[in-house]
Write a protein that holds these residues in place. Structure first.
Motif, PDB file in Angstrom:
ATOM      1  N   LYS A 187      -8.400   3.373  -4.699  1.00 38.43           N
ATOM      2  CA  LYS A 187      -7.570   4.303  -5.529  1.00 38.43           C
ATOM      3  C   LYS A 187      -6.491   3.538  -6.279  1.00 38.43           C
ATOM      4  O   LYS A 187      -6.148   3.754  -7.173  1.00 38.43           O
ATOM      5  CB  LYS A 187      -7.127   5.326  -4.711  1.00 38.43           C
ATOM      6  N   ILE A 188      -5.788   2.740  -5.371  1.00 38.57           N
ATOM      7  CA  ILE A 188      -4.704   2.095  -5.938  1.00 38.57           C
ATOM      8  C   ILE A 188      -5.168   1.173  -7.007  1.00 38.57           C
ATOM      9  O   ILE A 188      -4.618   1.075  -8.272  1.00 38.57           O
ATOM     10  CB  ILE A 188      -3.913   1.128  -4.789  1.00 38.57           C
ATOM     11  N   ILE A 223      -3.750   0.311 -11.614  1.00 37.64           N
ATOM     12  CA  ILE A 223      -2.937  -0.919 -11.806  1.00 37.64           C
ATOM     13  C   ILE A 223      -3.836  -1.767 -12.413  1.00 37.64           C
ATOM     14  O   ILE A 223      -4.956  -1.214 -12.710  1.00 37.64           O
ATOM     15  CB  ILE A 223      -2.357  -1.248 -10.337  1.00 37.64           C
ATOM     16  N   GLN A 229       1.828   2.948  -2.283  1.00 38.23           N
ATOM     17  CA  GLN A 229       1.451   4.203  -3.351  1.00 38.23           C
ATOM     18  C   GLN A 229       0.413   5.100  -2.495  1.00 38.23           C
ATOM     19  O   GLN A 229       0.014   5.969  -3.034  1.00 38.23           O
ATOM     20  CB  GLN A 229       1.052   3.716  -4.465  1.00 38.23           C
ATOM     21  N   GLY A 230      -0.290   4.407  -1.644  1.00 39.09           N
ATOM     22  CA  GLY A 230      -1.497   5.062  -1.242  1.00 39.09           C
ATOM     23  C   GLY A 230      -1.270   6.463  -0.430  1.00 39.09           C
ATOM     24  O   GLY A 230      -0.189   6.803   0.111  1.00 39.09           O
ATOM     25  N   TYR A 231      -2.130   7.361  -0.519  1.00 36.36           N
ATOM     26  CA  TYR A 231      -1.909   8.537   0.190  1.00 36.36           C
ATOM     27  C   TYR A 231      -2.251   8.491   1.617  1.00 36.36           C
ATOM     28  O   TYR A 231      -1.777   9.586   2.154  1.00 36.36           O
ATOM     29  CB  TYR A 231      -3.077   9.616  -0.554  1.00 36.36           C
ATOM     30  N   ASN A 232      -2.541   7.633   2.177  1.00 37.17           N
ATOM     31  CA  ASN A 232      -2.952   7.673   3.534  1.00 37.17           C
ATOM     32  C   ASN A 232      -2.008   6.822   4.437  1.00 37.17           C
ATOM     33  O   ASN A 232      -2.277   6.426   5.598  1.00 37.17           O
ATOM     34  CB  ASN A 232      -4.262   7.365   3.560  1.00 37.17           C
ATOM     35  N   PHE A 256       0.864  -1.119   0.060  1.00 34.90           N
ATOM     36  CA  PHE A 256       0.085  -0.163   0.040  1.00 34.90           C
ATOM     37  C   PHE A 256       0.757   1.177   0.147  1.00 34.90           C
ATOM     38  O   PHE A 256       0.445   2.399   0.369  1.00 34.90           O
ATOM     39  CB  PHE A 256      -0.866  -0.083   1.158  1.00 34.90           C
ATOM     40  N   ASN A 311      -6.305   2.987   0.878  1.00 29.87           N
ATOM     41  CA  ASN A 311      -6.705   3.541  -0.521  1.00 29.87           C
ATOM     42  C   ASN A 311      -6.809   2.397  -1.489  1.00 29.87           C
ATOM     43  O   ASN A 311      -6.160   2.311  -2.664  1.00 29.87           O
ATOM     44  CB  ASN A 311      -5.191   4.396  -0.993  1.00 29.87           C
TER      45      ASN A 311
END
Lengths: 203, 390
Positions: B71-72, B76, A116-119, A114, B68
């Motif tokens: 969103k992820i 992909i 890449q997640g913003y949170n 995770f 997320n």
């Protein structure tokens, strides 16, 4: 230090000679009480490690304490989000010294899948002094046991005096870590500069 | 103790107990359970306002595990999202895989070979067994049975995880299903071992029930506690064992008959009161039905390929369109909603998580109950925070 040959000679006579440091560390290493603290998927493997098959009590660490005031070890088992990070640091601050941290799983180490997640906090080592890391997503219970043994080795080798003595015996090193605050965009500060610095490229 | 006026402002209104003449009665105490609390099953917070020990207001606070996922997944490829679905509801990776694979197959029009359908049913029912077993262990722990029921539950769970591990390589995060089939075939040896574990499961359930079903403490703590009325359950779109315990006969395995479920003969257990005890009983009976399904699936499984030859894993670009696929997961209706614009990534990826939607009526079930019962009610909802917050 005691001469090893003399020590074994005395042992044959029924006399066991040891140092206070070894005795103290031996006791501490074999009664590490972890905090009942699960964040995500890895927590299930942590529970599995404490159940009959893997039986973490063989290593003296089965006493999971719900209160940080009674715990020695924080197993950061799972993804630390930015909403949760201040609470994780605050829990760690509430634990009495000597205290240790195991970062369990890819998420706690670096954000893992995770990342890449913003949170998602990209590694709990930005705010906490991590002693042992366990890679895996999730790590098997055996890996947690291995991490515990590694931590026990670390505790056994900690000197009680001298410049390398651990944090809890050194009044100059604080045992509390600054709790990050929710900023407008991100956690502030984004990392604890005494613990973690962003890697620099040298060419 | 706080009086009502001293309570911190929390962005929502707390109504104090009012006497008939309008004067406030008693003092209220606002406490925050969680996010670090052994009974919240992860990182979940309940803002509870108490009058003595009685809950007068409860506000669930989510988002401590928002990772997320959606969103992820929009950034992909379709296949790369498969391992992320494992981490949604980390107890039931196989059913999550299936729900996602089913949705993409619907979008791309892929067929699933016969043997793969049987393998999927076997995996999903094994998942249901281990999820319900562990849940009962956890919620008995919430009632104070520290350790013992959970020890029994995890003993059985480990046997099922061994099966998963030997076929997929991972204990929890199996990442096993693919669009148009499953990743690897199971061996005859594996099927024989599964047969043995499944036939032993009845014995284990009998043993488990001997300890729990007639247990005086369990009955006293659960009967008539946390009642969810049938109408509320329907209007709040509750699914899964929660809904069936409230007396609604609704199981997607019977309603949608997805996969090959129409071939199996099984019953849907339905509760009568909607209290925690019914939820416990529905889960136990569901496990017994799962054992039946597993036994007939293991007996009938045909030989053949396990992947649709038309399915391609690389360069997968389904045609533009939108689709909603759903299955009956152990916790309820698990759905995926996808919009494709013809590119390798989904344009929109949305999960319908059963845990989150089942959690929305937590306050309605807890009002007027004691604080220690609120913990058990939360346990009986069967939430996994990975799925609630995603």
């Amino acid at each position: 230090m005691i001469d090893e040959g003399l020590q074994s000679e005395l042992k044959k006579q029924g006399v066991y000679v040891t140092s206070l440091q070894e005795l103290y560390n031996w006791g501490r290493a074999n009664s590490v009480w972890p905090l009942t603290f699960g964040l995500a998927c890895c927590a299930i493997e942590m529970i599995a490690a404490s159940m009959a098959r893997y039986d973490i009590s063989r290593f003296g660490a089965e006493v999971f304490r719900p209160s940080p005031r009674q715990a020695d070890l924080m197993i950061v088992a799972g993804t630390v989000t930015k909403k949760m990070a201040p609470l994780v640091v605050r829990l760690f601050n509430q634990m009495p010294e000597p205290k240790y941290v195991i970062a369990m799983g890819a998420c706690a180490i670096s954000g893992g899948p995770f990342k890449q997640g913003y949170n998602v906090l990209k590694g709990v080592d930005r705010y906490l002094p991590v002693d042992v890391v366990i890679p895996g997503c999730p790590p098997r219970p055996e890996a947690l046991l291995h991490a515990l043994i590694t931590l026990q080795e670390k505790i056994l080798n900690q000197p009680l005096t001298g410049p390398d003595r651990p944090r809890h015996l050194n009044a100059d090193v604080p045992g509390e870590f600054p709790v990050p605050a929710y900023g407008p965009h991100d956690l502030e500060p984004p990392n604890n500069p005494n613990l973690w610095q962003p890697p620099t490229l040298t060419r | 103790m706080n009086s009502f006026a001293d309570l911190p402002k929390s962005g929502y209104e707390v109504r104090p107990k009012i006497a008939p003449d309008g004067a406030p009665l008693g003092e209220l105490l606002e406490i925050s359970i969680g996010p670090h609390h052994p009974s919240t099953h992860g990182v979940f917070r309940m803002d509870v306002v108490l009058d003595g020990e009685t809950v007068v207001k409860l506000k669930p606070v989510f988002g401590y595990l928002h990772r997320n996922h959606e969103k992820i997944a929009e950034n992909i490829s379709y296949l790369s999202s498969m391992p992320y679905t494992d981490r949604l509801d980390y107890f039931c990776s196989m059913t999550n895989n299936w729900a996602y694979a089913l949705t993409v197959e619907k979008l791309a029009g892929l067929a699933v070979p016969e043997r793969a359908e049987y393998i999927r049913v076997i995996m999903a029912e094994l998942t249901r067994l281990q999820n319900h077993t562990c849940l009962i262990g956890f919620f008995a722990q919430d009632m104070g049975a520290l350790g013992t029921p959970l020890m029994y539950a995890f003993r059985e769970r480990e046997k099922i995880l061994d099966l998963f591990e030997s076929v997929s390589g991972a204990r929890m995060m199996c990442n096993y299903m693919r669009f148009g089939g499953v990743r690897v075939d199971v061996s005859g040896e594996w099927l024989a071992q599964t047969k043995k574990i499944v036939s032993d499961y009845r014995k284990f359930l009998d043993e488990f029930e001997t300890f729990l079903t007639q247990n005086e403490i369990l009955m006293a703590r659960t009967q008539g506690v946390g009642v969810l009325p049938r109408e509320l359950a329907i209007s709040a779109s509750i699914t899964g064992p929660m809904l069936r315990a409230a007396g609604v006969n609704y199981d997607l395995r019977k309603v949608d008959k997805y996969g090959i479920y129409r071939r199996f003969d099984f019953q849907v257990p339905v509760g009568a009161h909607g209290d925690i005890y019914d939820r416990y009983m529905v889960r136990v009976l569901e496990m017994r039905e799962s054992v039946k399904i597993l036994q007939s699936a293991l007996a009938d499984i045909p030989a053949g390929p396990v992947m649709d030859p038309k399915a391609k894993l690389r360069g997968f670009r389904p045609k533009a369109g939108e689709v909603y696929g759903r299955i009956e997961g152990p916790k309820g209706e698990l759905g995926f909603y996808l919009i494709s614009d013809g590119s390798p990534n989904p344009y929109r990826y949305r999960v319908r998580p059963p845990s989150l939607i089942n959690l929305t009526i937590l306050e309605d079930m807890c009002l007027g109950q004691k604080i220690s019962d609120a913990v058990v009610i939360l346990g009986s909802v069967d939430i996994v925070l990975g799925e609630v917050d995603r």
